[in-house]
Scaffold this motif. Structure first.
Motif, PDB file in Angstrom:
ATOM      1  N   TYR A 180     136.244 -12.473  28.754  1.00 44.96           N
ATOM      2  CA  TYR A 180     136.665 -11.628  29.871  1.00 44.96           C
ATOM      3  C   TYR A 180     135.811 -11.972  31.083  1.00 44.96           C
ATOM      4  O   TYR A 180     134.744 -12.592  30.976  1.00 44.96           O
ATOM      5  CB  TYR A 180     136.552 -10.133  29.534  1.00 44.96           C
ATOM      6  CG  TYR A 180     135.221  -9.673  29.011  1.00 44.96           C
ATOM      7  CD1 TYR A 180     134.154  -9.374  29.873  1.00 44.96           C
ATOM      8  CD2 TYR A 180     135.024  -9.508  27.637  1.00 44.96           C
ATOM      9  CE1 TYR A 180     132.939  -8.939  29.383  1.00 44.96           C
ATOM     10  CE2 TYR A 180     133.802  -9.070  27.146  1.00 44.96           C
ATOM     11  CZ  TYR A 180     132.768  -8.787  28.023  1.00 44.96           C
ATOM     12  OH  TYR A 180     131.558  -8.362  27.529  1.00 44.96           O
ATOM     13  N   ALA A 181     136.312 -11.629  32.262  1.00 46.80           N
ATOM     14  CA  ALA A 181     135.610 -11.943  33.498  1.00 46.80           C
ATOM     15  C   ALA A 181     134.215 -11.339  33.487  1.00 46.80           C
ATOM     16  O   ALA A 181     134.040 -10.153  33.201  1.00 46.80           O
ATOM     17  CB  ALA A 181     136.403 -11.410  34.695  1.00 46.80           C
ATOM     18  N   GLY A 182     133.223 -12.172  33.760  1.00 41.99           N
ATOM     19  CA  GLY A 182     131.843 -11.710  33.768  1.00 41.99           C
ATOM     20  C   GLY A 182     131.092 -11.974  32.486  1.00 41.99           C
ATOM     21  O   GLY A 182     129.861 -11.862  32.466  1.00 41.99           O
ATOM     22  N   ALA A 183     131.792 -12.318  31.401  1.00 41.30           N
ATOM     23  CA  ALA A 183     131.108 -12.654  30.159  1.00 41.30           C
ATOM     24  C   ALA A 183     130.403 -13.999  30.321  1.00 41.30           C
ATOM     25  O   ALA A 183     130.791 -14.827  31.158  1.00 41.30           O
ATOM     26  CB  ALA A 183     132.101 -12.712  28.996  1.00 41.30           C
ATOM     27  N   LYS A 184     129.388 -14.239  29.529  1.00 41.98           N
ATOM     28  CA  LYS A 184     128.623 -15.479  29.628  1.00 41.98           C
ATOM     29  C   LYS A 184     129.516 -16.679  29.374  1.00 41.98           C
ATOM     30  O   LYS A 184     130.299 -16.708  28.408  1.00 41.98           O
ATOM     31  CB  LYS A 184     127.464 -15.461  28.619  1.00 41.98           C
ATOM     32  CG  LYS A 184     126.506 -16.636  28.763  1.00 41.98           C
ATOM     33  CD  LYS A 184     125.301 -16.471  27.857  1.00 41.98           C
ATOM     34  CE  LYS A 184     124.328 -17.629  28.043  1.00 41.98           C
ATOM     35  NZ  LYS A 184     123.118 -17.452  27.196  1.00 41.98           N
ATOM     36  N   ASN A 185     129.419 -17.678  30.229  1.00 35.70           N
ATOM     37  CA  ASN A 185     130.172 -18.939  30.138  1.00 35.70           C
ATOM     38  C   ASN A 185     131.669 -18.777  30.375  1.00 35.70           C
ATOM     39  O   ASN A 185     132.424 -19.723  30.163  1.00 35.70           O
ATOM     40  CB  ASN A 185     129.945 -19.635  28.798  1.00 35.70           C
ATOM     41  CG  ASN A 185     128.516 -20.113  28.614  1.00 35.70           C
ATOM     42  OD1 ASN A 185     127.739 -20.146  29.562  1.00 35.70           O
ATOM     43  ND2 ASN A 185     128.166 -20.467  27.392  1.00 35.70           N
ATOM     44  N   ALA A 186     132.116 -17.599  30.808  1.00 39.09           N
ATOM     45  CA  ALA A 186     133.542 -17.427  31.132  1.00 39.09           C
ATOM     46  C   ALA A 186     133.837 -18.148  32.439  1.00 39.09           C
ATOM     47  O   ALA A 186     133.161 -17.929  33.448  1.00 39.09           O
ATOM     48  CB  ALA A 186     133.886 -15.951  31.250  1.00 39.09           C
ATOM     49  N   GLY A 187     134.843 -19.021  32.429  1.00 32.90           N
ATOM     50  CA  GLY A 187     135.205 -19.759  33.631  1.00 32.90           C
ATOM     51  C   GLY A 187     135.893 -18.881  34.663  1.00 32.90           C
ATOM     52  O   GLY A 187     136.291 -17.744  34.371  1.00 32.90           O
ATOM     53  N   GLU A 188     136.048 -19.439  35.853  1.00 28.16           N
ATOM     54  CA  GLU A 188     136.694 -18.680  36.925  1.00 28.16           C
ATOM     55  C   GLU A 188     138.144 -18.357  36.610  1.00 28.16           C
ATOM     56  O   GLU A 188     138.716 -17.430  37.181  1.00 28.16           O
ATOM     57  CB  GLU A 188     136.601 -19.464  38.234  1.00 28.16           C
ATOM     58  CG  GLU A 188     135.180 -19.626  38.753  1.00 28.16           C
ATOM     59  CD  GLU A 188     135.124 -20.373  40.064  1.00 28.16           C
ATOM     60  OE1 GLU A 188     136.208 -20.801  40.534  1.00 28.16           O
ATOM     61  OE2 GLU A 188     134.026 -20.534  40.637  1.00 28.16           O
ATOM     62  N   GLU A 189     138.732 -19.133  35.719  1.00 27.60           N
ATOM     63  CA  GLU A 189     140.131 -18.883  35.361  1.00 27.60           C
ATOM     64  C   GLU A 189     140.293 -17.628  34.501  1.00 27.60           C
ATOM     65  O   GLU A 189     141.411 -17.121  34.330  1.00 27.60           O
ATOM     66  CB  GLU A 189     140.715 -20.091  34.626  1.00 27.60           C
ATOM     67  CG  GLU A 189     140.243 -20.297  33.191  1.00 27.60           C
ATOM     68  CD  GLU A 189     138.863 -20.940  33.063  1.00 27.60           C
ATOM     69  OE1 GLU A 189     138.436 -21.187  31.917  1.00 27.60           O
ATOM     70  OE2 GLU A 189     138.229 -21.197  34.110  1.00 27.60           O
ATOM     71  N   ILE A 190     139.206 -17.132  33.930  1.00 23.30           N
ATOM     72  CA  ILE A 190     139.277 -15.923  33.112  1.00 23.30           C
ATOM     73  C   ILE A 190     139.258 -14.709  34.036  1.00 23.30           C
ATOM     74  O   ILE A 190     138.242 -14.407  34.675  1.00 23.30           O
ATOM     75  CB  ILE A 190     138.094 -15.840  32.124  1.00 23.30           C
ATOM     76  CG1 ILE A 190     138.052 -17.083  31.225  1.00 23.30           C
ATOM     77  CG2 ILE A 190     138.174 -14.569  31.295  1.00 23.30           C
ATOM     78  CD1 ILE A 190     139.229 -17.236  30.303  1.00 23.30           C
ATOM     79  N   GLU A 191     140.386 -14.012  34.108  1.00 17.75           N
ATOM     80  CA  GLU A 191     140.511 -12.876  35.015  1.00 17.75           C
ATOM     81  C   GLU A 191     140.681 -11.543  34.291  1.00 17.75           C
ATOM     82  O   GLU A 191     140.600 -10.487  34.923  1.00 17.75           O
ATOM     83  CB  GLU A 191     141.692 -13.090  35.966  1.00 17.75           C
ATOM     84  CG  GLU A 191     141.521 -14.314  36.863  1.00 17.75           C
ATOM     85  CD  GLU A 191     142.704 -14.502  37.797  1.00 17.75           C
ATOM     86  OE1 GLU A 191     143.758 -13.831  37.583  1.00 17.75           O
ATOM     87  OE2 GLU A 191     142.596 -15.314  38.731  1.00 17.75           O
ATOM     88  N   ARG A 192     140.923 -11.590  32.974  1.00 16.44           N
ATOM     89  CA  ARG A 192     141.145 -10.330  32.261  1.00 16.44           C
ATOM     90  C   ARG A 192     139.880  -9.482  32.237  1.00 16.44           C
ATOM     91  O   ARG A 192     138.762 -10.009  32.267  1.00 16.44           O
ATOM     92  CB  ARG A 192     141.665 -10.596  30.847  1.00 16.44           C
ATOM     93  CG  ARG A 192     140.642 -11.178  29.900  1.00 16.44           C
ATOM     94  CD  ARG A 192     141.180 -11.325  28.478  1.00 16.44           C
ATOM     95  NE  ARG A 192     142.207 -12.350  28.361  1.00 16.44           N
ATOM     96  CZ  ARG A 192     141.948 -13.619  28.054  1.00 16.44           C
ATOM     97  NH1 ARG A 192     140.708 -14.028  27.866  1.00 16.44           N
ATOM     98  NH2 ARG A 192     142.921 -14.482  27.952  1.00 16.44           N
ATOM     99  N   THR A 193     140.066  -8.183  32.180  1.00 15.38           N
ATOM    100  CA  THR A 193     138.934  -7.262  32.110  1.00 15.38           C
ATOM    101  C   THR A 193     138.419  -7.180  30.676  1.00 15.38           C
ATOM    102  O   THR A 193     139.060  -7.663  29.728  1.00 15.38           O
ATOM    103  CB  THR A 193     139.337  -5.859  32.571  1.00 15.38           C
ATOM    104  OG1 THR A 193     140.287  -5.328  31.625  1.00 15.38           O
ATOM    105  CG2 THR A 193     139.941  -5.878  33.968  1.00 15.38           C
TER     106      THR A 193
END
Length: 282
Positions: A180-193
């Motif tokens: 999810y957005a903000g998790a460690k190593n999550a790319g910019e393409e990850i937008e889910r909460t």
């Protein structure tokens, strides 16, 4: 239908600290003049010899406590103690463990290595030929002692450290990671909460529990490098996974599927596989 297991979330349970008894011994009763004094016990109270290295000494698990000094490698600016003070502190902490305190507890409270401290001092399980260079100074002392024994305090680039050799325990798992957005190593393409990621993880679990193949669901939805292997992480020893993942994985029975497990990377579904089993599909 597959077996399921409850989710064991959160940090590992802290080991109990055994407190010694500080009471003064009772005064000896006087020996009556008409009796001979009691004989001294004949059995010698010798210290138990620490266990030697196991017969198969090709692999080791370790927990470590580290004390940094000002200027040591990777030492933060907040570390102001001298090198000699660091050694004295390390020896004192080792004495606490020898006196009965759990190394994991001492590491969590006192170690200057934040990553391993959060895991109760665990630095991992490695074959000797794969021992990490970062902890090279610990290799020879660790492989020279038995399971449950402590190394002496040794000097490493990052500080003074001592380690406890722990039993080699491994778990073979495969997983699905939903970021999810903000998790460690999550790319910019990850937008889910975070909430959306948890909901998706639960949906994937329902599909697997309903009969869909775990490996196929992992290839389709898992968001880490293991996806192409159907989520297979292989057989891994203690100390290398995030604590919530490790706790849940070791708690599962073979063939069981976990509830969603959250780590700093996102939500995981974990299935425990038989030891030594290869991933069925390349």
């Amino acid at each position: 239908m597959r077996r399921t297991a409850p989710f064991f979330a959160g940090l590992l349970a802290l080991p109990l600290v055994l407190a010694g008894c500080d009471d003064e011994p009772a005064a000896e009763p006087e020996t009556p003049a008409t009796q001979e004094p009691a004989e001294e016990p004949t059995a010698e109270a010798e210290a138990t010899e620490p266990p030697g290295p196991p017969e198969d000494n090709s692999e080791a698990c370790a927990r470590m406590v580290m004390v940094a000094w000002q200027g040591a490698a990777h030492a933060p600016e907040t570390i102001t103690r001298s090198k000699e003070e660091a050694r004295e502190r390390a020896e004192a902490l080792r004495a606490r463990v020898e006196g009965g305190e759990a190394l994991a507890e001492v590491a969590r409270e006192e170690s200057d290595a934040p990553s391993s401290a959060a895991r109760g001092g665990a630095i991992g399980t490695f074959a000797r030929e794969d021992w990490p260079a970062l902890h090279g100074a610990l290799e020879e002392p660790l492989f020279a002692v038995g399971v449950g024994a402590l190394t002496p305090v040794i000097e490493a680039d990052y500080g003074y450290a001592f380690a406890e050799r722990c039993a080699v325990e491994k778990v073979h798992t495969r997983h699905i990671l939903v970021r999810y957005a903000g998790a460690k190593n999550a790319g910019e393409e990850i937008e889910r909460t975070q909430e959306e990621a948890l909901a998706l993880t639960r949906q994937l679990r329902e599909r697997i529990d309903g009969g869909e193949d775990f490996a196929e669901v992992a290839r389709e939805h898992s968001e880490d490098g293991s996806a192409e292997r159907g989520g297979d992480l292989g057989s891994v020893g203690r100390g290398l996974f995030q604590p919530p993942f490790e706790e849940a994985a070791f708690a599962l029975e073979v063939g069981a599927l976990s509830e969603p497990v959250e780590t700093v990377y996102g939500f995981h579904l974990i299935e425990r596989l038989p030891d030594g089993e290869e991933d069925a599909a390349e």
